[in-house]
Enzyme design. Structure first.
Site, mmCIF file in Angstrom:
data_model
loop_
_atom_site.group_PDB
_atom_site.id
_atom_site.type_symbol
_atom_site.label_atom_id
_atom_site.label_comp_id
_atom_site.label_asym_id
_atom_site.label_seq_id
_atom_site.Cartn_x
_atom_site.Cartn_y
_atom_site.Cartn_z
ATOM 1 N N CYS A 143 -32.321 6.478 93.564
ATOM 2 C CA CYS A 143 -33.380 7.427 94.093
ATOM 3 C C CYS A 143 -31.789 8.040 95.288
ATOM 4 O O CYS A 143 -30.737 8.219 95.280
ATOM 5 C CB CYS A 143 -34.432 7.427 94.783
ATOM 6 N N ASP A 167 -34.749 16.641 85.758
ATOM 7 C CA ASP A 167 -34.666 16.116 87.522
ATOM 8 C C ASP A 167 -34.100 17.386 87.968
ATOM 9 O O ASP A 167 -32.527 17.807 87.796
ATOM 10 C CB ASP A 167 -33.258 14.972 87.615
ATOM 11 N N HIS A 199 -37.836 12.287 87.960
ATOM 12 C CA HIS A 199 -36.884 11.140 89.289
ATOM 13 C C HIS A 199 -37.678 10.037 89.909
ATOM 14 O O HIS A 199 -38.985 10.248 89.910
ATOM 15 C CB HIS A 199 -36.864 12.707 90.311
#
Length: 234
Positions: A143, A167, A199
């Site tokens: 991330c 995403d 995500h």
């Protein structure tokens, strides 16, 4: 010219679940920055160092458990607190529904500051752990931390992507352009794409959902296999 293909952090970076378990590593300071250290058993150690760049929740239980798992696979794993004591979890454990948490303000505070902290930390880690010619470094990012892999990775080093099919921060067009650029420049890479996960699935999957749990575990296994293959080849 494509300078950055992935979009900056957004509210999707706050989705996901906290996991449970007992962390076995310890926290030290490297150049004044809190660092989680997960050490492999001497019988399993491969002599390599893995730099772990965490998601927006920073050094929390999900990250601890993953770093411990990488250590179980032989890697001395070091995780950086590039939020300098101010991860999302300091403000809220339920940031998506907490009206008192201002994500945009938090994000703007840390976008550049975390880059500076990460660069300083990596330099110090290399100085402290890279004195032997036998030591090799790999890095993994989740991330928020994915961009630090791209910033710190050697331009000629192999790179592996594990991404969701949907995403908003790394959409199909951006994925395709990434593949084009890497292919045009004859870079070694691999990309696996998982449908029906969101995500952050690789670090914050809902473990009560069998498919999400499998996708998370498959990603971890792929990372370890990738590291093992390329670190052995050097």
């Amino acid at each position: 010219m494509d300078n950055v293909l992935a979009r900056p952090a957004d509210i999707c970076c706050l989705k996901g679940s906290f996991h449970s378990g007992d962390a076995t590593g310890s926290t030290i300071q490297i150049d004044g920055i809190d660092t989680y250290v997960a050490k492999p058993h001497p019988d399993k150690s491969n002599g390599n160092v893995l730099l772990f760049f965490p998601d927006a929740f920073g050094l929390h239980i999900n990250s601890f458990l993953m770093m411990d798992a990488f250590a179980e696979c032989g890697y001395l794993t070091l995780g950086v607190d590039y939020f300098l004591g101010d991860p999302v979890t300091k403000h809220s454990l339920t940031p998506l529904s907490d009206p008192n948490f201002d994500f945009e303000s938090w994000k703007n505070k840390h976008l550049k500051a975390s880059e500076d902290a990460a660069a300083r930390w990596v330099k110090a880690v290399k100085a402290q752990y890279g004195s032997s010619e036998d030591v090799r470094f790999a890095c993994v990012g989740y991330c928020w931390g994915a961009r630090f892999v791209c910033q710190q990775l050697s331009a000629d080093a192999p790179i592996f992507f594990s991404v969701p099919s949907t995403d908003k921060l790394f959409e199909p067009e951006q994925r395709s352009r990434t593949i084009e650029i890497l292919t045009e420049n004859n870079k070694q890479f691999n990309m696996q794409v998982f449908a029906n996960v969101g995500h952050g699935f690789a670090s914050r999957a809902r473990l009560t959902d069998p498919y999400e749990k499998w996708a998370k575990e498959a990603t971890f296994k792929s990372f370890v296999d990738w590291f093992d293959f390329w670190m052995e080849k050097k």
